[in-house]
Motif scaffolding. Structure first.
Motif, PDB file in Angstrom:
ATOM      1  N   GLY A 171       0.832  -1.191  -0.052  1.00  0.00           N
ATOM      2  CA  GLY A 171      -0.094  -0.060  -0.058  1.00  0.00           C
ATOM      3  C   GLY A 171       0.880   1.134   0.024  1.00  0.00           C
ATOM      4  N   LEU A 172       2.016   1.150   0.515  1.00  0.00           N
ATOM      5  CA  LEU A 172       3.125   2.155   0.799  1.00  0.00           C
ATOM      6  C   LEU A 172       3.772   2.467  -0.815  1.00  0.00           C
ATOM      7  N   THR A 173       4.321   1.164  -1.252  1.00  0.00           N
ATOM      8  CA  THR A 173       5.187   1.220  -2.250  1.00  0.00           C
ATOM      9  C   THR A 173       4.345   1.597  -3.748  1.00  0.00           C
ATOM     10  N   GLY A 174       3.293   0.923  -3.439  1.00  0.00           N
ATOM     11  CA  GLY A 174       2.529   0.949  -5.114  1.00  0.00           C
ATOM     12  C   GLY A 174       3.391  -0.088  -5.982  1.00  0.00           C
ATOM     13  N   ARG A 175       3.289   0.316  -7.222  1.00  0.00           N
ATOM     14  CA  ARG A 175       3.774  -0.913  -8.156  1.00  0.00           C
ATOM     15  C   ARG A 175       5.000  -0.116  -8.965  1.00  0.00           C
ATOM     16  N   ARG A 176       5.876   0.546  -8.103  1.00  0.00           N
ATOM     17  CA  ARG A 176       7.253   1.180  -8.383  1.00  0.00           C
ATOM     18  C   ARG A 176       8.309   0.194  -8.354  1.00  0.00           C
TER      19      ARG A 176
END
Length: 357
Positions: free
Chosen positions: A151-156
Motif C-alpha cells: 500500500g505504501l510502495t505501489g507498483r514502482r
C-alpha cells in the motif's frame, strides 16, 4: 451473494519449481552437504512467494488505499492463508509433542503463535526436528506485513530495489552492532528475497528481462553464487557469506523464475517442459506436507536405529546420508500424500470458497 474469485493464472512450471526448491532444502538437511543446496531452495522459494503473494494482493486490491472496502478483502486474505497453512502446521506440532521433541515441550508458546524464528534467535541454536519452522514463521510474518508495505510502495520497481537494499543494510548493521549469529532468521533480513519476487511481478514482461530469461544465464547466475560461497569460505569469512548470500541468491532466483515464466507453454495447463511433468506436479502439490514433516522423520529414524542396533559402527552406517535418503524419501512422500488427501486438499477447497468481493 458473492461468487468465489477465480485464482490467478495457474502456471504448472512454477509448481515444478516449488517441488525442486523444497526438495533441495530437504536433501540438504538430510545429507548435510558442505555446499548449501538447501539455501538455494529456500531463496528460490521465498522469491517465488514474493512473486505470487504480491500478484494476489495487487489483483484482489487488498492493500490500504485500494478502491472499495480493502479491509474486508484483507480479512479474507488472512482467512485464506490461515486455513491453508495453520491447521497442517498445528497437526505437526501435535505429532512433535507426542514424539516427544524437547524444544516443543520447553517453549510451546513460541510455536503456537507462531514465532519459532524469534525463539531460535533468542536461543542461538536449532530445536531438534523443528529447526525448519523458522522459515514458516517468516512466511507468515511476511503475509501480515506485505499488504501494508504494498500500500505504501505501489507498483514502482524502485521501491522494491530500496526494500532489498534496506534488508541488506539491516543485516550489516545488526551484525555490526548486535550479533551476526542467526541474523538471517529475522524477517527484515529476508525482505530482499520477497522484494525481488515483487519486482519480478512488475517487470516480468520488460524486454530486458526477457533477454535475461535464458537457461545459460540461470546456470551462470547460480555458478556465480556458488563461487561467492567458495571464495568466502576459502578466505575464512563465513560472516560475510551470511550477510550477502540471500541478496546475491535473490538475483539468481530472479533470473531462474524469469526463465521459467517465459518458457513456451508456461501458462498452459499441461506444458511440455520437464517442470510441467506429472511427477513434479504431484510433488509440488504436496510440497507443503513434505516440508512440514521432513525434519521429524530423521529424528524418528535415528531413535529406531539406536534402539535396534547396539554397535556404534552399525549405527553410523545406517545413519549415513545414502541409507537415510533411500529409506526416508518414500516414507516422506507417503506421509505427504496422506496429509494432502485427508487434510490439506479439503482445507484447500474450503479456502477457495472464500470470496474477496
Amino acid at each position: 451473494m458473492s461468487v468465489p474469485t477465480p485464482p490467478l493464472v495457474y502456471r504448472p512450471a512454477l509448481n515444478g519449481v516449488r517441488a525442486i526448491a523444497v526438495w533441495l532444502v530437504i536433501l540438504g538437511h538430510w545429507t548435510r552437504l558442505p555446499f548449501p543446496v538447501s539455501s538455494m531452495g529456500r531463496i528460490t522459494f521465498f522469491v517465488l512467494s514474493g512473486y505470487l503473494i504480491s500478484g494476489i494482493i495487487w489483483k484482489q486490491r487488498i492493500h490500504p488505499n485500494a478502491a472499495g472496502p480493502w479491509w474486508r478483502r484483507l480479512g479474507t486474505f488472512y482467512q485464506r492463508r490461515m486455513i491453508r497453512i495453520l491447521p497442517p502446521y498445528y497437526a505437526t506440532l501435535v505429532l512433535g509433542a507426542l514424539l516427544p521433541l524437547a524444544t516443543l515441550h520447553q517453549h510451546p508458546g513460541w510455536f503456537i503463535l507462531p514465532l519459532p524464528n524469534l525463539l531460535f534467535y533468542h536461543l542461538q541454536h536449532w530445536g531438534e526436528g523443528v529447526g525448519h519452522y523458522w522459515t514458516m514463521a517468516v512466511d507468515e510474518q511476511f503475509y501480515l506485513v506485505w499488504p501494508f508495505l504494498l500500500g505504501l510502495t505501489g507498483r514502482r520497481a524502485g521501491w522494491f530495489l530500496a526494500v532489498a537494499a534496506a534488508s541488506l543494510l539491516f543485516r550489516l548493521g545488526w551484525s555490526a552492532w548486535v550479533t551476526p549469529n542467526f541474523v538471517f532468521v529475522l524477517l527484515p533480513s529476508c525482505l530482499d528475497m520477497f522484494a525481488t519476487g515483487a519486482l519480478l511481478r512488475i517487470v516480468e514482461h520488460h524486454p530486458r528481462v526477457r533477454q535475461w530469461a535464458r537457461g545459460r544465464w540461470v546456470v551462470l547466475a547460480w555458478l556465480a553464487w556458488g563461487g561467492l560461497w567458495a571464495a568466502t569460505h576459502l578466505a575464512d569469512a563465513p560472516t560475510l557469506w551470511i550477510l550477502v548470500y540471500t541478496t546475491v541468491g535473490s538475483g539468481a532466483a530472479f533470473i531462474t523464475l524469469s526463465w521459467v515464466l517465459h518458457l513456451p507453454n508456461a501458462k498452459q495447463p499441461k506444458g511440455t517442459h520437464f517442470l510441467s511433468s506429472s511427477l513434479l506436479q504431484w510433488v509440488g502439490q504436496r510440497s507443503y506436507g513434505c516440508y512440514l514433516y521432513h525434519l521429524m522423520l530423521p529424528v524418528i529414524y535415528q531413535r529406531v536405529v539406536y534402539r535396534v542396533f547396539a554397535a556404534t559402527e552399525t549405527r553410523q552406517l545406517w545413519l549415513s546420508p545414502l541409507p537415510t535418503v533411500l529409506l526416508l524419501l518414500p516414507v516422506l512422500l507417503l506421509v505427504a500424500a496422506a496429509s494432502w488427501h485427508w487434510f490439506e486438499a479439503p482445507l484447500d477447497r474450503l479456502k477457495n470458497r472464500l470470496a474477496y468481493s
